[in-house]
Design a protein around this motif. Structure first.
Motif, PDB file in Angstrom:
ATOM      1  N   MET A   1      27.374 -43.376   7.256  1.00  0.00           N
ATOM      2  CA  MET A   1      28.449 -43.113   6.293  1.00  0.00           C
ATOM      3  C   MET A   1      29.583 -44.126   6.486  1.00  0.00           C
ATOM      4  SD  MET A   1      27.670 -40.149   4.835  1.00  0.00           S
ATOM      5  CE  MET A   1      26.182 -39.204   5.104  1.00  0.00           C
ATOM      6  N   ASN A   2      30.159 -44.520   5.423  1.00  0.00           N
ATOM      7  CA  ASN A   2      31.362 -45.324   5.602  1.00  0.00           C
ATOM      8  C   ASN A   2      32.453 -44.808   4.677  1.00  0.00           C
ATOM      9  OD1 ASN A   2      30.849 -46.335   3.106  1.00  0.00           O
ATOM     10  ND2 ASN A   2      29.763 -48.121   3.893  1.00  0.00           N
ATOM     11  N   PHE A   4      33.673 -45.651   2.013  1.00  0.00           N
ATOM     12  CA  PHE A   4      33.644 -45.832   0.561  1.00  0.00           C
ATOM     13  C   PHE A   4      32.852 -44.725  -0.133  1.00  0.00           C
ATOM     14  CE2 PHE A   4      34.233 -50.281   2.002  1.00  0.00           C
ATOM     15  CZ  PHE A   4      35.486 -50.465   1.444  1.00  0.00           C
ATOM     16  N   SER A   5      32.508 -43.666   0.645  1.00  0.00           N
ATOM     17  CA  SER A   5      31.594 -42.690   0.062  1.00  0.00           C
ATOM     18  C   SER A   5      32.187 -41.971  -1.143  1.00  0.00           C
ATOM     19  CB  SER A   5      31.146 -41.684   1.122  1.00  0.00           C
ATOM     20  OG  SER A   5      32.280 -41.123   1.727  1.00  0.00           O
ATOM     21  N   ARG A   7      33.290 -43.330  -3.621  1.00  0.00           N
ATOM     22  CA  ARG A   7      32.999 -44.099  -4.836  1.00  0.00           C
ATOM     23  C   ARG A   7      31.802 -43.545  -5.594  1.00  0.00           C
ATOM     24  NH1 ARG A   7      34.493 -50.421  -3.619  1.00  0.00           N
ATOM     25  NH2 ARG A   7      36.731 -50.042  -3.434  1.00  0.00           N
ATOM     26  N   ILE A   8      31.048 -42.654  -4.955  1.00  0.00           N
ATOM     27  CA  ILE A   8      29.952 -42.003  -5.694  1.00  0.00           C
ATOM     28  C   ILE A   8      30.497 -41.327  -6.941  1.00  0.00           C
ATOM     29  CG2 ILE A   8      30.120 -39.836  -4.402  1.00  0.00           C
ATOM     30  CD1 ILE A   8      27.161 -39.452  -4.814  1.00  0.00           C
ATOM     31  N   VAL A  10      33.099 -42.309  -8.779  1.00  0.00           N
ATOM     32  CA  VAL A  10      33.353 -43.321  -9.822  1.00  0.00           C
ATOM     33  C   VAL A  10      32.041 -43.695 -10.503  1.00  0.00           C
ATOM     34  CG1 VAL A  10      34.228 -45.625 -10.290  1.00  0.00           C
ATOM     35  CG2 VAL A  10      35.287 -44.226  -8.490  1.00  0.00           C
ATOM     36  N   ILE A  11      31.049 -44.021  -9.659  1.00  0.00           N
ATOM     37  CA  ILE A  11      29.766 -44.474 -10.220  1.00  0.00           C
ATOM     38  C   ILE A  11      29.105 -43.347 -11.000  1.00  0.00           C
ATOM     39  CG2 ILE A  11      27.466 -45.338  -9.609  1.00  0.00           C
ATOM     40  CD1 ILE A  11      28.788 -46.725  -7.225  1.00  0.00           C
ATOM     41  N   GLY A  12      29.050 -42.174 -10.389  1.00  0.00           N
ATOM     42  CA  GLY A  12      28.474 -41.024 -11.088  1.00  0.00           C
ATOM     43  C   GLY A  12      29.237 -40.743 -12.372  1.00  0.00           C
ATOM     44  N   ILE A  14      30.811 -42.892 -14.286  1.00  0.00           N
ATOM     45  CA  ILE A  14      30.411 -43.873 -15.304  1.00  0.00           C
ATOM     46  C   ILE A  14      29.101 -43.429 -15.961  1.00  0.00           C
ATOM     47  CG2 ILE A  14      29.652 -46.242 -15.681  1.00  0.00           C
ATOM     48  CD1 ILE A  14      31.505 -47.093 -13.418  1.00  0.00           C
ATOM     49  N   PHE A  15      28.137 -43.006 -15.112  1.00  0.00           N
ATOM     50  CA  PHE A  15      26.834 -42.594 -15.648  1.00  0.00           C
ATOM     51  C   PHE A  15      27.000 -41.435 -16.626  1.00  0.00           C
ATOM     52  CE2 PHE A  15      24.230 -44.057 -11.664  1.00  0.00           C
ATOM     53  CZ  PHE A  15      24.708 -45.340 -11.852  1.00  0.00           C
ATOM     54  N   VAL A  16      27.761 -40.419 -16.181  1.00  0.00           N
ATOM     55  CA  VAL A  16      27.943 -39.247 -17.034  1.00  0.00           C
ATOM     56  C   VAL A  16      28.636 -39.630 -18.334  1.00  0.00           C
ATOM     57  CG1 VAL A  16      29.078 -37.006 -17.224  1.00  0.00           C
ATOM     58  CG2 VAL A  16      27.954 -37.654 -15.086  1.00  0.00           C
TER      59      VAL A  16
ATOM     60  N   ARG B 179      29.850 -49.864  -4.426  1.00  0.00           N
ATOM     61  CA  ARG B 179      29.711 -48.727  -3.521  1.00  0.00           C
ATOM     62  C   ARG B 179      29.830 -49.192  -2.069  1.00  0.00           C
ATOM     63  NH1 ARG B 179      29.618 -46.334   0.213  1.00  0.00           N
ATOM     64  NH2 ARG B 179      28.548 -44.432   0.841  1.00  0.00           N
ATOM     65  N   LEU B 398      21.660 -40.492  -6.636  1.00  0.00           N
ATOM     66  CA  LEU B 398      22.948 -40.825  -6.006  1.00  0.00           C
ATOM     67  C   LEU B 398      23.224 -39.854  -4.850  1.00  0.00           C
ATOM     68  CD1 LEU B 398      25.457 -41.629  -8.920  1.00  0.00           C
ATOM     69  CD2 LEU B 398      24.177 -43.202  -7.472  1.00  0.00           C
ATOM     70  N   TYR B 414      20.998 -46.418  -4.069  1.00  0.00           N
ATOM     71  CA  TYR B 414      21.943 -46.787  -5.131  1.00  0.00           C
ATOM     72  C   TYR B 414      21.322 -47.789  -6.089  1.00  0.00           C
ATOM     73  CZ  TYR B 414      26.230 -44.293  -4.169  1.00  0.00           C
ATOM     74  OH  TYR B 414      27.165 -43.326  -4.091  1.00  0.00           O
ATOM     75  N   PHE B 421      19.703 -46.469 -14.480  1.00  0.00           N
ATOM     76  CA  PHE B 421      20.839 -46.262 -15.383  1.00  0.00           C
ATOM     77  C   PHE B 421      20.959 -47.408 -16.384  1.00  0.00           C
ATOM     78  CE2 PHE B 421      25.303 -47.399 -16.177  1.00  0.00           C
ATOM     79  CZ  PHE B 421      25.627 -46.352 -17.011  1.00  0.00           C
TER      80      PHE B 421
END
Lengths: 624, 474
Positions: A1-2, A4-5, A7-8, A10-12, A14-16, B179, B398, B414, B421
């Motif tokens: 884990m780092n 930046f986790s 950010r999931i 943000v990315i998720g 965008i997808f939605v 990410r 994800l 990812y 996607f």
């Protein structure tokens, strides 16, 4: 884990978001907007294409040349066909039962649900009977179409013909669909986009018996067809018909132009065909007959596609170039002793007085004169070498529109050919050419190839004293649109207008110069006709020479420039000159004067096709 | 450090279920798309649905093989696999067969095979491997450069094959890098660049310039520029504009408004830059740089659009933006596709009852335009269902990616989610007229062995990695 986790999200997110946008768009397409629903109701509605009337074609005097005639295609949708009384149906349409089954099978193979043509081009009378009983045959309906009709049965090559579009054409232009008609040659091809108009459609509700129940949504989605534009052709149909008459039973072509505009007044390619032959159900049969079984190639448009040596009519061009380059003047005289002799080389000529000046040389069509002139041009010291001289000469020739496509508005025009320097260098395997290598083109023989249209245009350029307009066959399109700009552009030749009068004197002497003039049969009382004969060697022992004549009239402000080319017509004076004379008189006066009736009769009766054997080389001794 | 655990028990069966459902639905729709009354047997090998069934079978075998292989294999062989794929991509340029203008297929007898499809998982493995290397630092130029090389090499090779669409897929790795710590500004800039691209094509350049200037002023204001400074900036720009305009008028030089604005901006920028330099105001300097960068960018967009893109690509973009409309020519596909989907209505026309797709109005209906069949026969309900199904799968991925202890597995996960996607966005977007026509398949749906297998490999490698998540540390 780092670290930046997060950010999931943000990315998720965008997808939605994207999927949400898509769903909103889908909601709009599928539920809100009903213009897309239309096609869904295919089972209960029928879309009938409304074919526009194709544009009509008139001649220059407003005479109707092409119009439309209604016919009816019987269409079928195999999926909707129910068991029906085949016998009744077949008698109605006038076809065999087996034939009907085969046609239905074909339609099924094409598509089960889409309409396809069952029987083409039912006449209006048969349609009237069928219409009454159509309700008995679900799955069948009728689609109106039009066919071309030709009141004058003339000018087939110029007008062209229609045929069904092929797959390549459908692919190239999505406007067309299976079974549509498209111009395949002539004006119909060049002006296809103007003539065709724009298809419309009508959508009907139909019941299970395929009967029309009314207009779909009060015609909200209907589209009216837009008729094609009418064209006015430059042809004078009376002149055209007369030309075809004169050329009957002869091979060759006539092209008549109006020098002041480049308009094509008549364009005869003989033998021709009746335009009605390539219309409707008889078309494919007739087409095959015209292409395969007729050795005279009636579909071949000789005026645009035959490439002939021009013969002596080309002497004028050499004379003009000689004058322009100042290697001769109108009073230059050359000797001729039955021909032109250099060392062992001889180019024959017929007997006439000698020496001749320029005017007389045209009148007598002296070969030696032009051999001299040509040598004077290409060997002129100011060019440095014969090679350079030849290039200069060739450029002059090209400026008359020869050796290149003129760019007329008729399809399939060929270029002809003026040999290049390179050609001669290869032929004679030498770098530095000598004038004698190409001396035969001085009298229009040898490798020169020119189409009848180009010869007529060359004549128009002489008639205009040094310029021409690209020959064209359509005067105006629709209500406003005039002729394309490229047809009103003046093309200057490289010859100065001041060099023309002496040549034209010579051409007038050809027709009315008295003893020794070669084109006397072209003379018309009261009209100053200028012309020039040509007799073209075919290079074959078993074939007669071709008879060629160019002419324009009247001498001042010429109204018509004409070329007549009669294959195997022996001499220019025999067929070319009289036919040209008759055509000119017909155009300018509208009728043939009594004193020339005997010429007309002789021309109409002449048959060079069916009596070939009899005519073949009347006598060897008679031949120059 | 290894713990032996049962593979079966640790597999993420939810994902497998979603996968199976999607492949099944895809096959059903291919059947519907090519269905006709003559060939009704579902096992007819001469028809596309029959073939697809074979390929689904092969994909299942492929999936099992992938799951059996030791999971360490994938990270260990990431680079060799990648290199092997690069060699295939080069080989296809020489030995490949030309199909529809793209030289991207190998042909061995009846079998056709498209290496570009398989390059995706190989590249995904390679980039995952590289990003998780101990010397990789996301902000080091060198690291970024090597990542870029890993991505651009297959991309360039695929562009050379004439398949620009498949090459575009690699741009989605930007999200993966994001990410892993790539600055959000890069993402933002990419978004702005895309927006500007569209604006530049849609509107006159003066309008676009105005938008740039106004929006940068607003951004500057929101991010801390005080009122007096803001007012000064606007005043001096206004003064400059007036001055340049007057001078141009005075000297009677014909000059466009566009040029006046650019000149004024240029003059204005100098004192501001000096000021920013003296006071060490990074934000101001950045703003100015971005404004001028954007101006330069709008110029290059025009140039690239006119000179680099091919005609069909240009018309597709123009069609999308509504600059050019030709429903019978270049816009035919999309127009027909929208009719097909739109005619589906709320609940669709029902299985096998689609008329638009069946009458072959829609081209490529079983491959790139398969979504039309879904839209027409299953309506809004069906197409939304498919979209949600795909979205669920992607979000699930994800989620799985985040639970990995090994960063290699996470990055790879990812990568898989983002690639799926991208395909979803472009493919569905194109059928409903929201994206330009780029011929890339809809994952698990589109007809074709290469694409089905490539997505299967992509997904199952990740499932294999995930099954071992407790064993793997990096």
């Amino acid at each position: 884990m780092n670290n930046f986790s997060n950010r999931i999200y943000v990315i998720g997110g965008i997808f939605v978001l994207v999927v949400l946008i898509f769903m909103i768009k889908l909601f709009n397409l599928q539920i809100v907007d009903d213009s897309y629903k239309l096609s869904a109701e295919n089972n209960s509605q029928r879309q009938v294409t409304q074919y526009p009337a194709r544009g009509l074609i008139y001649d220059r005097n407003g005479e109707l040349l092409v119009y439309n005639q209604a016919v009816y295609d019987v269409m079928v949708i195999p999926k909707q066909v129910k068991v029906f009384d085949t016998l009744d149906f077949c008698t109605l349409l006038g076809i065999e039962k087996l034939d009907a089954i085969k046609k239905l099978e074909q339609a099924k193979n094409y598509s089960y649900r889409r309409a396809s043509i069952f029987l083409k081009q039912l006449s209006s009378e048969k349609y009237a009977v069928l219409q009454e009983k159509l309700y008995k045959f679900p799955g069948f309906f009728v689609q109106p179409r039009t066919l071309r009709k030709y009141p004058r049965q003339s000018a087939a090559h110029a007008l062209g013909y229609l045929n069904e579009v092929n797959n390549k054409e459908i692919k190239a232009d999505h406007y067309y669909s299976q079974g549509d008609y498209i111009g395949k040659s002539g004006i119909e091809l060049t002006y296809e986009k103007d003539l065709r108009g724009e298809k419309g459609k009508k959508i009907y509700w139909v019941d299970v018996y395929n009967r029309i129940k009314g207009s779909y949504r009060d015609g909200k989605f209907d589209k009216q067809p837009i008729s094609g534009k009418d064209l006015v052709s430059t042809l004078d149909i009376d002149l055209q018909e007369y030309g075809e008459l004169l050329m009957q039973n002869k091979k060759g072509g006539i092209v008549a132009l109006e020098p002041a505009t480049g308009e094509i007044l008549a364009k005869v390619s003989s033998p021709g065909y009746d335009p009605e032959m390539l219309v409707g159900r008889v078309m494919s049969k007739n087409y095959r007959a015209l292409v395969q079984n007729d050795s005279l190639k009636p579909l071949f448009d000789r005026t645009l596609m035959a490439q002939y040596p021009p013969g002596s009519i080309f002497k004028m061009i050499n004379a003009l170039i000689g004058l322009q380059e100042k290697v001769i003047n109108p009073f230059t005289r050359f000797e001729c002793h039955n021909g032109y002799h250099v060392g062992s080389f001889t180019m024959g000529c017929h007997s006439h007085a000698s020496p001749l000046d320029l005017r007389q040389s045209i009148m007598h069509s002296c070969n030696a004169y032009y051999a001299h002139t040509f040598r004077y041009i290409v060997e002129s010291p100011k060019f440095g070498s014969v090679n350079n001289g030849y290039d200069v000469w060739r450029n002059h020739v090209m400026s008359f529109g020869l050796g290149q496509r003129l760019g007329t508005d008729l399809p399939h025009e060929l270029k002809g050919g003026i040999p290049t320097l390179n050609y001669y260098q290869k032929k004679y395997r030498r770098k530095n050419l000598r004038a004698l290598n190409m001396i035969s083109i001085s009298i229009g023989q040898g490798e020169l190839l020119i189409t009848p249209l180009q010869m007529a245009n060359m004549c128009a350029a002489i008639a205009n004293r040094g310029h021409y307009y690209t020959p064209h066959i359509v005067k105006s399109i629709g209500k406003e649109k005039g002729v394309d700009e490229k047809f009103t552009a003046k093309h200057e030749t490289s010859i100065d207008p001041s060099n023309f009068p002496s040549i034209i004197d010579g051409m007038e002497m050809v027709v009315t110069g008295g003893k020794g003039s070669t084109g006397g049969l072209a003379a018309i009382p009261g009209i100053r006709v200028c012309g020039k004969t040509g007799t073209v060697q075919t290079g074959r022992v078993d074939e007669e020479d071709h008879s060629v004549f160019i002419a324009f009239a009247p001498r001042e402000n010429p109204k018509i420039a004409i070329l007549v080319y009669v294959e195997n017509g022996v001499w220019g004076s025999r067929y070319g000159a009289p036919i040209a004379g008759l055509m000119i008189e017909k155009y300018i006066r509208g009728e043939i004067s009594n004193s020339k009736k005997w010429i007309e009769k002789r021309m109409l009766e002449a048959d060079l096709i069916h009596q070939v054997d009899k005519n073949k080389k009347i006598s060897q001794s008679n031949n120059h | 450090m290894t713990r032996r655990v049962s593979l079966i028990k640790n597999l993420d069966w939810w994902t497998i279920l979603l996968y199976a459902l999607l492949v099944f639905l895809g096959w059903i729709n291919i059947y519907a798309a090519v269905y006709n009354e003559e060939h009704q047997s579902i096992f007819d090998i001469s028809q596309r649905y029959g073939k697809q069934l074979m390929w689904i079978g092969a994909a299942a075998v492929l999936a099992i093989v992938i799951l059996i292989v030791e999971s360490k294999f994938y990270s260990a062989f990431a680079y060799p696999t990648y290199l092997f794929m690069l060699i295939l991509l080069i080989a296809v340029l020489v030995l490949g067969r030309d199909i529809k203008g793209a030289k991207s297929w190998f042909e061995l007898g009846p079998i056709r095979f498209q290496p570009a499809e398989f390059a995706k998982f190989a590249t995904c493995l390679a980039i995952s491997r590289y990003v998780t290397q101990y010397n990789f630092k996301i902000h080091k130029i060198k690291s970024l450069f090597i990542s870029a090389v890993i991505l651009f090499t297959p991309m360039a090779l695929i562009v050379l094959q004439g398949d620009a669409g498949s090459a575009l897929v690699y741009s989605v790795f930007l999200l993966v890098l994001y990410r892993e710590g790539l600055s959000g500004i890069v993402l933002f800039l990419a978004f702005i660049a895309a927006l500007l691209f569209v604006f530049t094509l849609l509107w006159p350049k003066f309008t676009v310039l105005l938008i740039i200037v106004c929006s940068s002023l607003i951004v500057a204001k929101t991010y801390g520029l005080k009122w007096p400074a803001f007012a000064k900036a606007i005043l001096s720009l206004g003064a400059c504009l007036a001055l340049v305009w007057l001078v141009a008028k005075g000297l009677k030089i014909e000059i466009s408004n566009y040029l006046i604005l650019i000149i004024s901006l240029g003059i204005n920028a100098v004192p501001f830059l000096v000021h920013a330099y003296k006071k060490k105001l990074q934000n101001v300097a950045w703003t100015i740089l971005i404004v001028f960068g954007s101006i330069f960018y709008t110029f290059s967009v025009g140039y690239i659009f006119d000179n680099v893109l091919e005609i069909h690509q240009r018309t597709r973009i123009n069609e999308l933006l509504g600059i050019e409309t030709n429903p019978y020519g270049s816009g035919y596909n999309v127009a027909q596709s929208k009719i097909a989907i739109g005619s589906g209505g709320f609940a669709g026309k029902g299985f096998l009852n689609g008329t638009q797709t069946k009458f072959k109005f829609v081209p490529e209906q079983s491959t790139d335009f398969i979504f039309c069949t879904v839209g027409e026969e299953w309506g809004f309900v069906g197409s939304s269902f498919v979209l949600i199904l795909l979205l669920t799968l992607i979000l699930r991925l994800l989620f799985l990616a985040e639970r990995q202890r090994s960063s290699f597995s996470r990055v790879y996960g990812y990568g898989v989610a983002c690639i799926l996607f991208f395909h979803l966005t472009i493919n569905v977007g194109m059928t409903i007229g929201l994206a330009p026509v780029i011929g890339i398949p809809l994952p698990f749906f589109s007809y074709g062995g290469s694409s089905l297998w490539s997505f299967t490999i992509l997904l199952f490698i990740f499932l294999r990695l995930d099954a071992n998540r407790l064993e793997l540390l990096r």
